[in-house]
Design a protein around this motif. Sequence first.
Motif, PDB file in Angstrom:
ATOM      1  N   ILE A   1       1.002  -1.178   0.123  1.00  0.00           N
ATOM      2  CA  ILE A   1      -0.006  -0.033  -0.071  1.00  0.00           C
ATOM      3  C   ILE A   1       0.925   1.306  -0.023  1.00  0.00           C
ATOM      4  O   ILE A   1       1.827   1.230   0.831  1.00  0.00           O
ATOM      5  CB  ILE A   1      -0.862  -0.065   1.220  1.00  0.00           C
ATOM      6  N   ASP A   2       0.539   2.210  -0.635  1.00  0.00           N
ATOM      7  CA  ASP A   2       1.469   3.136  -1.059  1.00  0.00           C
ATOM      8  C   ASP A   2       0.472   4.641  -1.115  1.00  0.00           C
ATOM      9  O   ASP A   2      -0.411   4.660  -1.913  1.00  0.00           O
ATOM     10  CB  ASP A   2       2.109   3.260  -2.328  1.00  0.00           C
ATOM     11  N   MET A   3       0.617   5.561  -0.489  1.00  0.00           N
ATOM     12  CA  MET A   3      -0.331   6.882  -0.430  1.00  0.00           C
ATOM     13  C   MET A   3       0.362   7.421  -1.585  1.00  0.00           C
ATOM     14  O   MET A   3       1.226   7.485  -2.027  1.00  0.00           O
ATOM     15  CB  MET A   3       0.042   7.741   0.818  1.00  0.00           C
ATOM     16  N   ASP A   4      -0.784   8.261  -2.312  1.00  0.00           N
ATOM     17  CA  ASP A   4      -0.538   8.990  -3.476  1.00  0.00           C
ATOM     18  C   ASP A   4      -0.376  10.383  -3.036  1.00  0.00           C
ATOM     19  O   ASP A   4      -0.839  11.011  -2.211  1.00  0.00           O
ATOM     20  CB  ASP A   4      -1.831   8.848  -4.244  1.00  0.00           C
TER      21      ASP A   4
ATOM     22  N   LEU B   1       7.635   6.658   5.234  1.00  0.00           N
ATOM     23  CA  LEU B   1       6.233   7.367   5.957  1.00  0.00           C
ATOM     24  C   LEU B   1       5.183   6.771   5.331  1.00  0.00           C
ATOM     25  O   LEU B   1       4.060   6.684   5.985  1.00  0.00           O
ATOM     26  CB  LEU B   1       6.204   8.604   6.065  1.00  0.00           C
ATOM     27  N   ASP B   2       4.981   6.452   3.817  1.00  0.00           N
ATOM     28  CA  ASP B   2       3.819   6.620   3.261  1.00  0.00           C
ATOM     29  C   ASP B   2       3.576   5.042   2.610  1.00  0.00           C
ATOM     30  O   ASP B   2       2.789   4.788   1.524  1.00  0.00           O
ATOM     31  CB  ASP B   2       3.411   7.502   2.563  1.00  0.00           C
ATOM     32  N   GLU B   3       4.389   4.305   2.931  1.00  0.00           N
ATOM     33  CA  GLU B   3       4.346   3.120   2.164  1.00  0.00           C
ATOM     34  C   GLU B   3       4.793   1.615   2.891  1.00  0.00           C
ATOM     35  O   GLU B   3       5.543   2.020   3.766  1.00  0.00           O
ATOM     36  CB  GLU B   3       5.428   3.040   1.052  1.00  0.00           C
TER      37      GLU B   3
ATOM     38  N   ALA C   1      -1.471   0.769 -10.138  1.00  0.00           N
ATOM     39  CA  ALA C   1      -2.677   0.978  -9.707  1.00  0.00           C
ATOM     40  C   ALA C   1      -2.745   2.399  -9.488  1.00  0.00           C
ATOM     41  O   ALA C   1      -4.032   3.278  -9.286  1.00  0.00           O
ATOM     42  CB  ALA C   1      -2.996   0.440  -8.574  1.00  0.00           C
ATOM     43  N   LYS C   2      -1.701   3.337  -9.596  1.00  0.00           N
ATOM     44  CA  LYS C   2      -1.735   4.411  -9.109  1.00  0.00           C
ATOM     45  C   LYS C   2      -2.228   5.603 -10.295  1.00  0.00           C
ATOM     46  O   LYS C   2      -2.240   5.291 -11.446  1.00  0.00           O
ATOM     47  CB  LYS C   2      -0.352   5.140  -8.852  1.00  0.00           C
ATOM     48  N   PRO C   3      -3.040   6.548  -9.941  1.00  0.00           N
ATOM     49  CA  PRO C   3      -3.399   6.955  -8.462  1.00  0.00           C
ATOM     50  C   PRO C   3      -4.776   6.251  -8.068  1.00  0.00           C
ATOM     51  O   PRO C   3      -5.555   6.065  -8.916  1.00  0.00           O
ATOM     52  CB  PRO C   3      -3.611   8.668  -8.692  1.00  0.00           C
TER      53      PRO C   3
END
Length: 386
Positions: free
Chosen positions: A7-10, A102-104, A156-158
């Motif tokens: 999971i990775d924040m956009d 921080l985001d992944e 899959a982004k975003p």
Amino acid sequence: MRSILHIDMDAFFVSVEQVRDPSLTGKPVIVGGDPDGRGVVAAASYEARAYGIHSAMPIARAKRLCPHAIFLRGSHHLYSEFSGRIFDILDRYSPLVEPMSLDEAYVDLTGCERLHGPMTETAERMHDEIKNTIGINASVGMAANKLMAKIASGMAKPNGLLRILPGHEAAFLAPLPIGRIPGIGPKSGEEFKRMGIHNVRDLAALPLELLEEVYGEWGYRLYQKARGVCESPVLKRDDTRSISRETTLEEDSTDPAFLESTLSGLVEKAASQLREEGLRARCVSLKLRYSDFKTVTRSHTLSDAACEDPIIFDTVRNLFRKLFTRRTRVRLIGVALTSLTSGAPPQMELFENLDARQWQKLYQGIDRLREKYGFRSILRGSSVIN
Ligand SMILES: [Mg+2]
């Protein structure tokens, strides 16, 4: 069969800023250094990316490309706080969450079906919970291993979810440009293109022997990656800890061989503590303090967490050789191991090979040092830190 989610924040930093100030939503927003200075872009909103702006680009260039963008300096403190809230959510879905930044994160959902239902539904719930409670979009990849889950989240982004079904890894990868393989950066991508290797299918056609001959251990990994094979486990990170060893030299030194042998002794001590505690480190840092008390640190993140002296020593020595070019006198030298993880080491033949080879390399290096500088060049390094 494992169920791994990546999971990775956009546009994480920018998304946090937009939650704090909704008037920024839908606008080209750039987080980074001073737009009139020499810093780089840390994050750019998708609206800014439409102007060709991307992270790590010099911020002055970003300003030329999109002068009306909103430039923000960013707040690490704020991003850490949001990150903590995101990980609180992830931790509720699985005991095995491995933060990558921080985001992944990787989340191992193997065996969680009875508790949470099918993987795809769980992923959707995690995604929606982050969106609804924190306000940030994430992209999610699902697969049977970390490599494929990461590739899937990237595609899959975003704000999308993508699952690669087990057994379809190689077929899925075949038509993709080789730059999709984690670890193949623009530079090596160019090198491959010059050899006529454009997509993963071309890479997968190269024999293992050739790849190993040219790239050594990395060649073996490329061979595996091109087939979508990855055995690396999801490791729980102990974020709060670091293990470090440093020493103030009896006399300031500019002698690289002496400094490297001192480093070798420090690595030995730090790594043995690491192993005693059943931990592995993903991040290796070098610290140098010069005779004028100026202190510099350099870090390198390993692709797989390690606890073996030779891997850690090679990493810190590379950092040292890159940093120590001006031969300024050094008064203190140190090594720090962070991003510690516990759990079983990767059970790949690769690592056994790597160990043997690197051990050999290390001892050959030590022997060469001793030949050149005398036996005490190594002893002295160790004795200084006792
Ligand atoms: Mg991200």
